[in-house]
Write a protein that holds these residues in place. Structure first.
Motif, PDB file in Angstrom:
ATOM      1  N   LEU A  20      52.350  64.509  34.431  1.00  0.00           N
ATOM      2  CA  LEU A  20      53.777  63.798  34.499  1.00  0.00           C
ATOM      3  C   LEU A  20      54.211  62.835  33.849  1.00  0.00           C
ATOM      4  CD1 LEU A  20      54.510  65.368  37.123  1.00  0.00           C
ATOM      5  CD2 LEU A  20      55.095  66.484  34.785  1.00  0.00           C
ATOM      6  N   ALA A  21      53.439  61.429  34.221  1.00  0.00           N
ATOM      7  CA  ALA A  21      53.626  59.881  33.831  1.00  0.00           C
ATOM      8  C   ALA A  21      53.564  59.971  32.887  1.00  0.00           C
ATOM      9  CB  ALA A  21      52.828  59.372  35.051  1.00  0.00           C
ATOM     10  N   GLU A  22      52.202  60.744  31.671  1.00  0.00           N
ATOM     11  CA  GLU A  22      52.066  60.717  30.314  1.00  0.00           C
ATOM     12  C   GLU A  22      53.150  61.091  29.596  1.00  0.00           C
ATOM     13  OE1 GLU A  22      49.108  58.945  29.288  1.00  0.00           O
ATOM     14  OE2 GLU A  22      49.693  59.449  27.532  1.00  0.00           O
ATOM     15  N   LYS A  23      53.806  62.562  29.935  1.00  0.00           N
ATOM     16  CA  LYS A  23      54.035  63.032  29.998  1.00  0.00           C
ATOM     17  C   LYS A  23      55.803  63.040  29.315  1.00  0.00           C
ATOM     18  CE  LYS A  23      52.152  67.977  29.464  1.00  0.00           C
ATOM     19  NZ  LYS A  23      51.909  69.280  29.668  1.00  0.00           N
ATOM     20  N   LEU A  24      56.389  62.295  30.366  1.00  0.00           N
ATOM     21  CA  LEU A  24      57.564  61.812  30.472  1.00  0.00           C
ATOM     22  C   LEU A  24      57.373  60.511  30.676  1.00  0.00           C
ATOM     23  CD1 LEU A  24      57.946  63.643  34.091  1.00  0.00           C
ATOM     24  CD2 LEU A  24      58.861  64.549  32.103  1.00  0.00           C
ATOM     25  N   GLY A  25      56.669  60.217  29.976  1.00  0.00           N
ATOM     26  CA  GLY A  25      56.758  57.968  29.706  1.00  0.00           C
ATOM     27  C   GLY A  25      56.863  57.305  30.476  1.00  0.00           C
ATOM     28  N   VAL A  26      57.101  57.547  32.064  1.00  0.00           N
ATOM     29  CA  VAL A  26      57.137  57.063  33.424  1.00  0.00           C
ATOM     30  C   VAL A  26      55.238  56.665  33.693  1.00  0.00           C
ATOM     31  CG1 VAL A  26      59.547  58.184  32.865  1.00  0.00           C
ATOM     32  CG2 VAL A  26      57.270  59.093  35.049  1.00  0.00           C
ATOM     33  N   ALA A  27      55.818  55.238  34.605  1.00  0.00           N
ATOM     34  CA  ALA A  27      54.898  55.119  35.474  1.00  0.00           C
ATOM     35  C   ALA A  27      54.644  55.847  36.829  1.00  0.00           C
ATOM     36  CB  ALA A  27      55.053  53.563  36.181  1.00  0.00           C
ATOM     37  N   HIS A  28      53.212  55.586  36.946  1.00  0.00           N
ATOM     38  CA  HIS A  28      52.414  56.410  38.482  1.00  0.00           C
ATOM     39  C   HIS A  28      52.343  55.327  39.242  1.00  0.00           C
ATOM     40  CE1 HIS A  28      48.728  59.265  39.338  1.00  0.00           C
ATOM     41  NE2 HIS A  28      49.928  58.990  40.359  1.00  0.00           N
ATOM     42  N   LEU A  29      53.013  55.912  40.553  1.00  0.00           N
ATOM     43  CA  LEU A  29      52.427  54.798  41.524  1.00  0.00           C
ATOM     44  C   LEU A  29      51.577  55.705  42.793  1.00  0.00           C
ATOM     45  CD1 LEU A  29      51.893  52.893  43.704  1.00  0.00           C
ATOM     46  CD2 LEU A  29      54.194  53.158  44.067  1.00  0.00           C
ATOM     47  N   SER A  30      50.551  55.547  42.748  1.00  0.00           N
ATOM     48  CA  SER A  30      49.377  56.970  43.315  1.00  0.00           C
ATOM     49  C   SER A  30      49.477  55.213  45.051  1.00  0.00           C
ATOM     50  CB  SER A  30      48.036  56.739  43.482  1.00  0.00           C
ATOM     51  OG  SER A  30      47.220  57.111  44.362  1.00  0.00           O
ATOM     52  N   THR A  31      49.921  55.191  46.127  1.00  0.00           N
ATOM     53  CA  THR A  31      49.790  54.498  46.899  1.00  0.00           C
ATOM     54  C   THR A  31      48.493  54.656  47.834  1.00  0.00           C
ATOM     55  OG1 THR A  31      50.532  56.129  48.461  1.00  0.00           O
ATOM     56  CG2 THR A  31      52.175  54.122  47.937  1.00  0.00           C
ATOM     57  N   GLY A  32      47.467  55.634  47.690  1.00  0.00           N
ATOM     58  CA  GLY A  32      45.865  55.758  48.439  1.00  0.00           C
ATOM     59  C   GLY A  32      45.112  55.058  46.719  1.00  0.00           C
ATOM     60  N   ASP A  33      45.421  55.146  45.978  1.00  0.00           N
ATOM     61  CA  ASP A  33      44.817  54.635  44.984  1.00  0.00           C
ATOM     62  C   ASP A  33      45.281  52.887  44.540  1.00  0.00           C
ATOM     63  OD1 ASP A  33      44.191  56.847  43.460  1.00  0.00           O
ATOM     64  OD2 ASP A  33      44.856  56.232  41.817  1.00  0.00           O
ATOM     65  N   ALA A  34      46.062  52.205  45.361  1.00  0.00           N
ATOM     66  CA  ALA A  34      46.781  51.221  45.539  1.00  0.00           C
ATOM     67  C   ALA A  34      45.819  50.605  46.393  1.00  0.00           C
ATOM     68  CB  ALA A  34      48.233  51.380  46.050  1.00  0.00           C
ATOM     69  N   PHE A  35      45.758  51.322  48.032  1.00  0.00           N
ATOM     70  CA  PHE A  35      44.737  50.868  48.797  1.00  0.00           C
ATOM     71  C   PHE A  35      43.644  50.456  48.417  1.00  0.00           C
ATOM     72  CE2 PHE A  35      49.249  52.723  51.740  1.00  0.00           C
ATOM     73  CZ  PHE A  35      48.740  51.470  51.655  1.00  0.00           C
ATOM     74  N   ARG A  36      42.528  52.244  47.682  1.00  0.00           N
ATOM     75  CA  ARG A  36      41.507  51.884  47.579  1.00  0.00           C
ATOM     76  C   ARG A  36      41.491  50.637  46.261  1.00  0.00           C
ATOM     77  NH1 ARG A  36      42.498  57.415  47.891  1.00  0.00           N
ATOM     78  NH2 ARG A  36      42.529  57.806  45.670  1.00  0.00           N
ATOM     79  N   LYS A  37      42.328  49.991  45.674  1.00  0.00           N
ATOM     80  CA  LYS A  37      41.896  48.905  44.603  1.00  0.00           C
ATOM     81  C   LYS A  37      42.282  47.914  45.717  1.00  0.00           C
ATOM     82  CE  LYS A  37      44.336  46.804  40.960  1.00  0.00           C
ATOM     83  NZ  LYS A  37      45.466  47.191  40.284  1.00  0.00           N
ATOM     84  N   ALA A  38      42.725  48.089  46.179  1.00  0.00           N
ATOM     85  CA  ALA A  38      43.328  46.563  47.779  1.00  0.00           C
ATOM     86  C   ALA A  38      41.730  46.409  48.034  1.00  0.00           C
ATOM     87  CB  ALA A  38      44.481  46.868  47.758  1.00  0.00           C
ATOM     88  N   ILE A  39      41.606  47.478  48.645  1.00  0.00           N
ATOM     89  CA  ILE A  39      40.378  47.307  49.570  1.00  0.00           C
ATOM     90  C   ILE A  39      38.816  47.138  48.806  1.00  0.00           C
ATOM     91  CG2 ILE A  39      38.450  49.421  51.442  1.00  0.00           C
ATOM     92  CD1 ILE A  39      40.841  50.630  51.505  1.00  0.00           C
ATOM     93  N   LYS A  40      38.696  47.594  47.179  1.00  0.00           N
ATOM     94  CA  LYS A  40      37.333  47.523  46.749  1.00  0.00           C
ATOM     95  C   LYS A  40      37.413  45.217  46.502  1.00  0.00           C
ATOM     96  CE  LYS A  40      35.679  48.458  42.523  1.00  0.00           C
ATOM     97  NZ  LYS A  40      36.656  48.358  41.027  1.00  0.00           N
ATOM     98  N   ASN A  41      38.772  45.226  46.159  1.00  0.00           N
ATOM     99  CA  ASN A  41      38.970  43.318  45.885  1.00  0.00           C
ATOM    100  C   ASN A  41      39.433  42.658  47.409  1.00  0.00           C
ATOM    101  OD1 ASN A  41      39.430  44.271  43.151  1.00  0.00           O
ATOM    102  ND2 ASN A  41      41.588  44.584  43.194  1.00  0.00           N
ATOM    103  N   SER A  42      38.896  43.285  48.308  1.00  0.00           N
ATOM    104  CA  SER A  42      38.917  42.557  49.644  1.00  0.00           C
ATOM    105  C   SER A  42      40.479  41.817  49.346  1.00  0.00           C
ATOM    106  CB  SER A  42      38.057  41.871  49.679  1.00  0.00           C
ATOM    107  OG  SER A  42      36.693  42.715  49.985  1.00  0.00           O
ATOM    108  N   THR A  43      41.473  41.964  49.206  1.00  0.00           N
ATOM    109  CA  THR A  43      42.916  41.427  49.172  1.00  0.00           C
ATOM    110  C   THR A  43      43.475  41.290  51.171  1.00  0.00           C
ATOM    111  OG1 THR A  43      44.837  43.590  48.718  1.00  0.00           O
ATOM    112  CG2 THR A  43      43.373  42.118  47.117  1.00  0.00           C
ATOM    113  N   PRO A  44      44.397  40.641  51.215  1.00  0.00           N
ATOM    114  CA  PRO A  44      45.345  40.174  52.344  1.00  0.00           C
ATOM    115  C   PRO A  44      45.224  41.781  52.521  1.00  0.00           C
ATOM    116  CG  PRO A  44      46.057  39.180  51.228  1.00  0.00           C
ATOM    117  CD  PRO A  44      44.951  39.463  50.072  1.00  0.00           C
ATOM    118  N   ILE A  45      46.066  42.520  51.847  1.00  0.00           N
ATOM    119  CA  ILE A  45      46.920  44.058  51.905  1.00  0.00           C
ATOM    120  C   ILE A  45      45.402  45.164  52.430  1.00  0.00           C
ATOM    121  CG2 ILE A  45      47.704  46.388  51.189  1.00  0.00           C
ATOM    122  CD1 ILE A  45      49.990  44.186  50.750  1.00  0.00           C
ATOM    123  N   GLY A  46      44.431  44.419  51.350  1.00  0.00           N
ATOM    124  CA  GLY A  46      43.535  45.987  51.485  1.00  0.00           C
ATOM    125  C   GLY A  46      42.208  45.299  52.850  1.00  0.00           C
ATOM    126  N   LEU A  47      42.439  44.384  53.410  1.00  0.00           N
ATOM    127  CA  LEU A  47      41.593  44.356  54.640  1.00  0.00           C
ATOM    128  C   LEU A  47      41.904  45.020  55.616  1.00  0.00           C
ATOM    129  CD1 LEU A  47      40.318  40.741  54.048  1.00  0.00           C
ATOM    130  CD2 LEU A  47      38.919  43.144  54.001  1.00  0.00           C
TER     131      LEU A  47
END
Ligand code: ADP
Length: 181
Positions: A20-47
């Protein structure tokens, strides 16, 4: 354009949000993806989030609000956003309202993707992400029913809900969503 994709874990929110984001030309925010990325990078939020995500529990609302606020303030979100996995609790829905009010924005539609729980459990087991073990899946579905599903009534009451059948091919579900919007 602010669209919320709503539904239990495994109904296909992430897949549909990306298309949908692609078709409608808007951004996509997945909080699950955001957390997995933060965890992988060991950021304060990830920890902070790691233990909750591993256990299939909800990350505390204030931590979720921080990651959402940070992300939405990025200029790439000025065209609109497909929210995937947020809000998941009443306080998160209220935090979103405040955030949008402050920007003079409004929720367009909340798309409720419907799939029965037996099918969901099958799909998640096949997906096999770290938090997709039988035990953690059952727990997440339970958390969904307790904490997240009640939000349906809230969005129904303010006339925002459109429901689509999440069974069928990715393309079929996507067409159904676009038609409903
Ligand atoms: P799924 O929808 O399959 O559960 P997600 O990627 O949306 O997968 O979420 C994975 C995990 O990330 C959740 O089990 C939870 O621990 C955390 N999470 C994601 N979004 C939120 C949120 N809005 N509030 C609290 N925790 C969240």
């Amino acid at each position: 354009m602010i669209i919320i994709l709503f539904g239990a874990p495994g109904v296909g929110k992430g897949t549909q949000a990306a298309i949908l984001a692609e078709k409608l030309g808007v951004a996509h925010l997945s909080t699950g993806d955001a957390f997995r990325k933060a965890i992988k990078n060991s950021t304060p939020i990830g920890l902070l989030a790691k233990g909750f995500v591993d256990a299939g529990a909800l990350v505390p609302d204030d931590v979720v609000a921080r990651i959402v606020e940070e992300t939405l303030s990025d200029p790439s979100f000025s065209n609109g956003v497909i929210l995937d996995g947020f809000p998941r609790t009443k306080p998160q829905a209220e935090a979103l309202n405040e955030l949008l009010d402050a920007k003079g924005l409004e929720i367009g539609k909340v798309v409720n993707i419907c799939v029965d729980h037996a099918t969901i459990a099958e799909r998640l087991l096949l997906r096999g992400r770290a938090d997709d073990s039988r035990e953690v899946i059952d727990y997440r579905l339970n958390v969904y029913q307790q904490e997240t599903e009640p939000l349906l009534q809230y969005y129904e009451d303010i006339g925002k809900i459109v429901s689509v059948d999440g069974l069928g091919s990715v393309e079929d579900v996507n067409s159904a969503i676009l038609a409903a919007l």
